[in-house]
Design a protein around this motif. Structure first.
Motif, PDB file in Angstrom:
ATOM      1  N   GLY A  71      33.525  51.766  48.869  1.00  0.00           N
ATOM      2  CA  GLY A  71      34.251  53.429  48.128  1.00  0.00           C
ATOM      3  C   GLY A  71      35.756  52.473  47.836  1.00  0.00           C
ATOM      4  O   GLY A  71      36.546  53.073  47.080  1.00  0.00           O
ATOM      5  N   THR A  72      36.136  51.229  48.271  1.00  0.00           N
ATOM      6  CA  THR A  72      37.249  50.407  48.206  1.00  0.00           C
ATOM      7  C   THR A  72      37.458  48.878  47.634  1.00  0.00           C
ATOM      8  O   THR A  72      36.521  48.560  48.712  1.00  0.00           O
ATOM      9  N   ALA A  73      38.056  48.394  47.392  1.00  0.00           N
ATOM     10  CA  ALA A  73      37.978  47.298  47.138  1.00  0.00           C
ATOM     11  C   ALA A  73      39.154  46.384  46.676  1.00  0.00           C
ATOM     12  O   ALA A  73      39.903  47.424  46.168  1.00  0.00           O
ATOM     13  N   VAL A  74      39.441  45.209  47.144  1.00  0.00           N
ATOM     14  CA  VAL A  74      41.126  44.578  46.811  1.00  0.00           C
ATOM     15  C   VAL A  74      40.504  43.156  46.107  1.00  0.00           C
ATOM     16  O   VAL A  74      39.327  42.355  46.533  1.00  0.00           O
ATOM     17  N   ALA A  75      40.823  42.964  45.092  1.00  0.00           N
ATOM     18  CA  ALA A  75      40.276  42.175  44.060  1.00  0.00           C
ATOM     19  C   ALA A  75      41.566  40.814  44.174  1.00  0.00           C
ATOM     20  O   ALA A  75      43.114  41.595  43.579  1.00  0.00           O
ATOM     21  N   HIS A  76      42.297  40.059  44.146  1.00  0.00           N
ATOM     22  CA  HIS A  76      42.800  38.850  43.956  1.00  0.00           C
ATOM     23  C   HIS A  76      42.161  37.648  42.522  1.00  0.00           C
ATOM     24  O   HIS A  76      41.903  37.808  42.662  1.00  0.00           O
ATOM     25  N   ALA A  77      43.758  38.149  41.172  1.00  0.00           N
ATOM     26  CA  ALA A  77      43.320  37.346  40.194  1.00  0.00           C
ATOM     27  C   ALA A  77      44.457  36.388  39.774  1.00  0.00           C
ATOM     28  O   ALA A  77      45.974  37.373  39.869  1.00  0.00           O
ATOM     29  N   TYR A  78      44.706  34.795  39.334  1.00  0.00           N
ATOM     30  CA  TYR A  78      45.929  34.372  38.953  1.00  0.00           C
ATOM     31  C   TYR A  78      45.660  34.696  36.978  1.00  0.00           C
ATOM     32  O   TYR A  78      44.499  35.289  36.724  1.00  0.00           O
ATOM     33  N   LEU A  79      46.855  35.148  36.629  1.00  0.00           N
ATOM     34  CA  LEU A  79      46.860  35.321  35.199  1.00  0.00           C
ATOM     35  C   LEU A  79      48.041  34.205  34.246  1.00  0.00           C
ATOM     36  O   LEU A  79      48.674  33.294  34.974  1.00  0.00           O
ATOM     37  N   MET A  80      46.999  33.651  33.674  1.00  0.00           N
ATOM     38  CA  MET A  80      47.720  32.625  32.461  1.00  0.00           C
ATOM     39  C   MET A  80      47.753  33.612  31.466  1.00  0.00           C
ATOM     40  O   MET A  80      46.596  33.728  30.291  1.00  0.00           O
TER      41      MET A  80
ATOM     42  N   GLY B   9      51.296  30.845  14.099  1.00  0.00           N
ATOM     43  CA  GLY B   9      50.683  30.051  13.588  1.00  0.00           C
ATOM     44  C   GLY B   9      50.521  28.907  15.078  1.00  0.00           C
ATOM     45  O   GLY B   9      50.149  27.845  14.833  1.00  0.00           O
ATOM     46  N   GLY B  10      51.490  29.122  16.033  1.00  0.00           N
ATOM     47  CA  GLY B  10      50.904  28.437  17.353  1.00  0.00           C
ATOM     48  C   GLY B  10      50.572  29.261  18.430  1.00  0.00           C
ATOM     49  O   GLY B  10      50.510  30.616  18.189  1.00  0.00           O
ATOM     50  N   SER B  11      49.849  28.660  19.200  1.00  0.00           N
ATOM     51  CA  SER B  11      50.111  29.209  21.025  1.00  0.00           C
ATOM     52  C   SER B  11      50.551  28.376  21.919  1.00  0.00           C
ATOM     53  O   SER B  11      51.192  26.765  21.355  1.00  0.00           O
ATOM     54  N   GLY B  12      49.934  29.049  22.759  1.00  0.00           N
ATOM     55  CA  GLY B  12      50.835  28.862  24.256  1.00  0.00           C
ATOM     56  C   GLY B  12      50.674  29.391  25.105  1.00  0.00           C
ATOM     57  O   GLY B  12      50.719  30.705  25.383  1.00  0.00           O
ATOM     58  N   VAL B  13      50.894  29.079  26.827  1.00  0.00           N
ATOM     59  CA  VAL B  13      50.762  29.602  27.370  1.00  0.00           C
ATOM     60  C   VAL B  13      52.467  30.373  27.475  1.00  0.00           C
ATOM     61  O   VAL B  13      53.877  29.873  27.918  1.00  0.00           O
ATOM     62  N   ILE B  14      52.310  31.339  28.190  1.00  0.00           N
ATOM     63  CA  ILE B  14      54.026  32.648  28.163  1.00  0.00           C
ATOM     64  C   ILE B  14      54.034  32.260  29.327  1.00  0.00           C
ATOM     65  O   ILE B  14      55.484  32.807  29.761  1.00  0.00           O
ATOM     66  N   ALA B  15      53.117  33.156  30.418  1.00  0.00           N
ATOM     67  CA  ALA B  15      53.699  33.381  32.006  1.00  0.00           C
ATOM     68  C   ALA B  15      52.895  32.972  32.358  1.00  0.00           C
ATOM     69  O   ALA B  15      51.206  32.471  32.245  1.00  0.00           O
ATOM     70  N   THR B  16      52.359  32.722  33.553  1.00  0.00           N
ATOM     71  CA  THR B  16      51.160  32.512  34.911  1.00  0.00           C
ATOM     72  C   THR B  16      52.112  33.176  35.629  1.00  0.00           C
ATOM     73  O   THR B  16      52.920  34.122  35.789  1.00  0.00           O
ATOM     74  N   GLY B  17      50.839  33.617  36.945  1.00  0.00           N
ATOM     75  CA  GLY B  17      51.164  34.383  37.450  1.00  0.00           C
ATOM     76  C   GLY B  17      49.723  34.911  38.989  1.00  0.00           C
ATOM     77  O   GLY B  17      48.916  34.497  38.157  1.00  0.00           O
ATOM     78  N   PHE B  18      50.100  36.224  39.195  1.00  0.00           N
ATOM     79  CA  PHE B  18      48.621  36.521  39.680  1.00  0.00           C
ATOM     80  C   PHE B  18      48.780  38.492  40.029  1.00  0.00           C
ATOM     81  O   PHE B  18      49.718  38.568  39.829  1.00  0.00           O
ATOM     82  N   TYR B  19      47.710  38.193  40.415  1.00  0.00           N
ATOM     83  CA  TYR B  19      47.559  40.047  40.308  1.00  0.00           C
ATOM     84  C   TYR B  19      46.727  40.389  41.749  1.00  0.00           C
ATOM     85  O   TYR B  19      45.734  39.919  42.277  1.00  0.00           O
ATOM     86  N   THR B  20      47.389  41.591  42.311  1.00  0.00           N
ATOM     87  CA  THR B  20      46.247  42.178  43.565  1.00  0.00           C
ATOM     88  C   THR B  20      45.969  42.989  42.818  1.00  0.00           C
ATOM     89  O   THR B  20      46.886  44.602  42.155  1.00  0.00           O
ATOM     90  N   PHE B  21      44.293  43.185  42.646  1.00  0.00           N
ATOM     91  CA  PHE B  21      43.972  44.932  42.524  1.00  0.00           C
ATOM     92  C   PHE B  21      43.581  45.395  43.244  1.00  0.00           C
ATOM     93  O   PHE B  21      42.682  44.960  44.406  1.00  0.00           O
ATOM     94  N   ARG B  22      43.664  46.926  43.869  1.00  0.00           N
ATOM     95  CA  ARG B  22      43.284  47.893  44.549  1.00  0.00           C
ATOM     96  C   ARG B  22      42.073  48.819  43.606  1.00  0.00           C
ATOM     97  O   ARG B  22      43.046  49.793  43.213  1.00  0.00           O
ATOM     98  N   LEU B  23      41.324  48.781  43.659  1.00  0.00           N
ATOM     99  CA  LEU B  23      40.064  49.079  43.009  1.00  0.00           C
ATOM    100  C   LEU B  23      39.085  50.326  44.237  1.00  0.00           C
ATOM    101  O   LEU B  23      39.142  50.165  45.179  1.00  0.00           O
ATOM    102  N   GLU B  24      39.223  51.811  43.787  1.00  0.00           N
ATOM    103  CA  GLU B  24      38.380  52.174  44.371  1.00  0.00           C
ATOM    104  C   GLU B  24      36.833  53.072  43.278  1.00  0.00           C
ATOM    105  O   GLU B  24      37.420  52.894  42.007  1.00  0.00           O
ATOM    106  N   ARG B  25      36.349  53.624  43.947  1.00  0.00           N
ATOM    107  CA  ARG B  25      35.311  54.396  43.384  1.00  0.00           C
ATOM    108  C   ARG B  25      35.402  55.538  42.977  1.00  0.00           C
ATOM    109  O   ARG B  25      35.624  56.140  44.131  1.00  0.00           O
ATOM    110  N   ALA B  26      35.360  55.799  41.691  1.00  0.00           N
ATOM    111  CA  ALA B  26      35.669  56.804  41.370  1.00  0.00           C
ATOM    112  C   ALA B  26      34.732  57.364  39.629  1.00  0.00           C
ATOM    113  O   ALA B  26      34.650  56.533  39.062  1.00  0.00           O
TER     114      ALA B  26
END
Length: 160
Positions: free
Chosen positions: A110-119, A126-143
């Motif tokens: 019924g529940t899950a916890v996941a971590h992920a890095y963000l880039m 006309g140009g691209s680049g990384v503007i921020a880095t970080g991390f997520y913590t997600f708590r998910l539910e079956r619904a």
């Protein structure tokens, strides 16, 4: 002021939800991963209907920037969608929320916890680049017959 994070600043946020066993079949683990990917694509494509579909009705969203500046929590799917709409309206670039090193830290039927890095990347002028880095913590539910994000915490390593 341009806050930036000291090494390891996010550790306290990552350990607040302790790891537990992952008692899910691989297909269920993939289903959770797909919800996270759908979340990122929804932000990048400015698709509020898709974002709505991956959030629980009472979802909460909180942020901290470099461990110094807190935003939220934004509570409730409708409030989150308003918050995102305002952010989208202010954007002048194409953003990409790249979720990397996604790991389930605990899950049951019924529940899950996941971590992920963000880039977070941006393509503007006309140009691209990384503007921020970080991390997520997600708590998910079956619904509603599938997995939904019930809590989301984002800690960025820098302001942008």
């Amino acid at each position: 002021m341009s806050p930036h994070a000291a090494p390891g600043w996010g550790s306290s946020h990552l350990t607040t939800i302790g790891p537990g066993p992952v008692a899910l079949a691989p297909a269920e683990q993939l289903a959770i991963h797909q919800v996270l990917v759908r979340y990122a694509f929804a932000l990048d494509q400015q698709d509020l209907a898709e974002l709505e579909s991956v959030l629980t009705e009472d979802a909460t969203w909180a942020f901290t920037i470099a461990g110094q500046s807190d935003l939220g929590p934004v509570t409730g799917r409708a409030a989150i969608l308003r918050f995102v709409r305002e952010a989208i309206d202010a954007e002048t670039d194409q953003r990409r929320h790249n979720l990397v090193n996604v790991v389930l830290r605990g899950a049951d039927a019924g529940t899950a916890v996941a971590h992920a890095y963000l880039m977070l990347t941006s393509n503007a002028g006309g140009g691209s680049g990384v503007i921020a880095t970080g991390f997520y913590t997600f708590r998910l539910e079956r619904a509603g017959g599938g997995w939904r994000i019930a809590e989301l915490f984002l800690g960025t390593d820098n302001a942008w």
